[in-house]
Scaffold this active site. Structure first.
Site, PDB file in Angstrom:
ATOM      1  N   SER A   1     -11.388  -0.851  -0.983  1.00 34.45           N
ATOM      2  CA  SER A   1     -10.108  -0.863  -0.255  1.00 34.45           C
ATOM      3  C   SER A   1     -10.311  -1.151   1.224  1.00 34.45           C
ATOM      4  O   SER A   1      -9.437  -1.727   1.881  1.00 34.45           O
ATOM      5  CB  SER A   1      -9.404   0.491  -0.385  1.00 34.45           C
ATOM      6  OG  SER A   1      -8.811   0.646  -1.631  1.00 34.45           O
TER       7      SER A   1
ATOM      8  N   ASP B   1       0.850  -1.192   0.000  1.00 35.91           N
ATOM      9  CA  ASP B   1       0.000   0.000   0.000  1.00 35.91           C
ATOM     10  C   ASP B   1       0.887   1.245   0.000  1.00 35.91           C
ATOM     11  O   ASP B   1       2.007   1.214  -0.506  1.00 35.91           O
ATOM     12  CB  ASP B   1      -0.928  -0.047   1.221  1.00 35.91           C
ATOM     13  CG  ASP B   1      -2.281   0.592   0.952  1.00 35.91           C
ATOM     14  OD1 ASP B   1      -2.325   1.832   0.784  1.00 35.91           O
ATOM     15  OD2 ASP B   1      -3.289  -0.131   0.917  1.00 35.91           O
TER      16      ASP B   1
ATOM     17  N   HIS C   1      -4.005   6.064   3.515  1.00 43.73           N
ATOM     18  CA  HIS C   1      -4.714   4.865   3.065  1.00 43.73           C
ATOM     19  C   HIS C   1      -4.110   3.594   3.657  1.00 43.73           C
ATOM     20  O   HIS C   1      -4.813   2.745   4.219  1.00 43.73           O
ATOM     21  CB  HIS C   1      -4.687   4.825   1.533  1.00 43.73           C
ATOM     22  CG  HIS C   1      -5.476   3.730   0.900  1.00 43.73           C
ATOM     23  ND1 HIS C   1      -4.967   2.460   0.723  1.00 43.73           N
ATOM     24  CD2 HIS C   1      -6.723   3.724   0.374  1.00 43.73           C
ATOM     25  CE1 HIS C   1      -5.872   1.713   0.113  1.00 43.73           C
ATOM     26  NE2 HIS C   1      -6.955   2.452  -0.102  1.00 43.73           N
TER      27      HIS C   1
ATOM     28  N   ASN D   1     -13.781   0.222  -7.417  1.00 43.24           N
ATOM     29  CA  ASN D   1     -14.921   1.106  -7.123  1.00 43.24           C
ATOM     30  C   ASN D   1     -15.506   1.763  -8.368  1.00 43.24           C
ATOM     31  O   ASN D   1     -15.959   2.900  -8.325  1.00 43.24           O
ATOM     32  CB  ASN D   1     -14.488   2.206  -6.149  1.00 43.24           C
ATOM     33  CG  ASN D   1     -14.010   1.661  -4.833  1.00 43.24           C
ATOM     34  OD1 ASN D   1     -14.240   0.506  -4.510  1.00 43.24           O
ATOM     35  ND2 ASN D   1     -13.337   2.486  -4.066  1.00 43.24           N
TER      36      ASN D   1
END
Length: 322
Positions: free
Chosen positions: A250, A49, A86, A183
């Site tokens: 996510s 990530d 994130h 998404n």
């Protein structure tokens, strides 16, 4: 130069402090596993990530090792500073430590191998992700630990053969690879939306539901969705010892990644042997419940760890992922 990036997500609220078992953690039944004594002990999840705020009081004891594959901070391999938030949020959902304040993750006694493959802007070269997967596959900890799960809440539109090959190599080493579906959903289950690496058939592709168990309108639909997990209004760790409420596939993905190590801990204790990747996958899918949506929306259904509490009377079945 090929790129991969964060799957778009929404930041809804940032909090200075909180004291809560997140609703998403409850929804997937993690407390049922805790009551049986399963917290993810000794299991390592590699998180690819934007890095992680390793000084966060909920995560500082959870990180077993790190590596930076990006050009941030002059490419310092041991600097995984998260300039985005994130990655820190994902890490918290997986295994935020239980404290007298804050949140708690799905597997609060698991460990994190934090691999920074996306820059502070949320993008990275595909080769960084590929190298990160291969690093996780070969990694060994100070006491011989190995990675059992790779968690990737990232994606791109393009199929990259070398990335796909690295994933296949990881799976051949009995590592379960868990990826966000994406998404770009349009609310129509008859249309396909693909984000790679989630769209590769070998991985566990995770779609999103809200806290009312309704499919998220943004969640990608396709014929290789494996299951769904909470991905809306998810509270977890954030930068500077804070917390944030975020939404996206996510956020659904780390619920599954954390759940997998609880399943591994439980089943390997019960059967007194190591499970293969295919067996872990089979045990994961046994812990899903249909929400009566098309399989192109929900795959096998919603993750529910409570379904596995009495599994000791059952036989572990070997199954191909697809």
């Amino acid at each position: 130069m090929s790129k991969v990036g964060l799957i778009p997500f929404t930041i809804q609220t940032v909090l200075k402090d909180t004291k809560i078992i997140p609703p998403g953690i409850k929804l997937v039944g993690a407390p049922n596993s805790w009551e049986q004594g399963y917290f993810g002990n000794g299991n390592v999840i590699a998180v690819l990530d934007t890095g992680c705020d390793s000084s966060h009081f909920e995560l500082q004891n959870q990180i077993i090792d790190v590596y930076n594959f990006t050009t941030d901070d002059m490419g310092d391999p041991k600097n995984i500073k998260d300039y985005n938030g994130h990655g820190t949020h994902v890490c918290g959902t997986i295994c935020a430590e239980e404290n007298d304040r804050g949140v708690v993750g799905v597997a609060p006694k698991a460990k994190l191998l934090v691999l920074k493959v996306l820059s502070g802007q949320g993008y990275g070269e595909t080769k960084w992700v590929t190298e990160g997967i291969r690093y996780a596959t070969k990694w060994r900890g100070p006491n011989g630990e190995r990675v059992r799960v790779i968690s990737m809440s990232l994606g791109g539109k393009d199929d990259h053969p070398e990335l796909h090959k690295a994933i296949q190599e990881a799976i051949s080493q009995e590592i379960l690879v868990v990826c966000a579906a994406g998404n770009e959903g349009d609310g129509n289950h008859e249309t396909d939306e693909f984000a790679y690496p989630g769209a590769y058939p070998e991985v566990v592709q995770v779609g999103s539901v809200n806290l009312q168990k309704e499919i998220s309108t943004f969640s990608n639909t396709n014929k290789v969705i494996d299951l769904v997990a909470p991905g809306e209004e998810i509270i977890s760790t954030y930068l500077n010892n804070e917390f944030a409420v975020l939404s996206g596939t996510s956020m659904a993905t780390p619920h599954v990644s954390g759940a997998v190590v609880l399943i591994i801990e439980q089943c390997e204790k019960e059967y007194d042997r190591s499970l293969t990747e295919a067996e872990v996958y089979a045990q994961l899918i046994k812990r899903t419940i249909s929400l009566n949506y098309s399989r192109r929306y929900q795959g096998n259904g919603l993750l529910d760890l409570g379904l596995g509490i009495d599994s000791r009377t059952e036989t572990v079945q070997t199954a191909a992922n697809k």
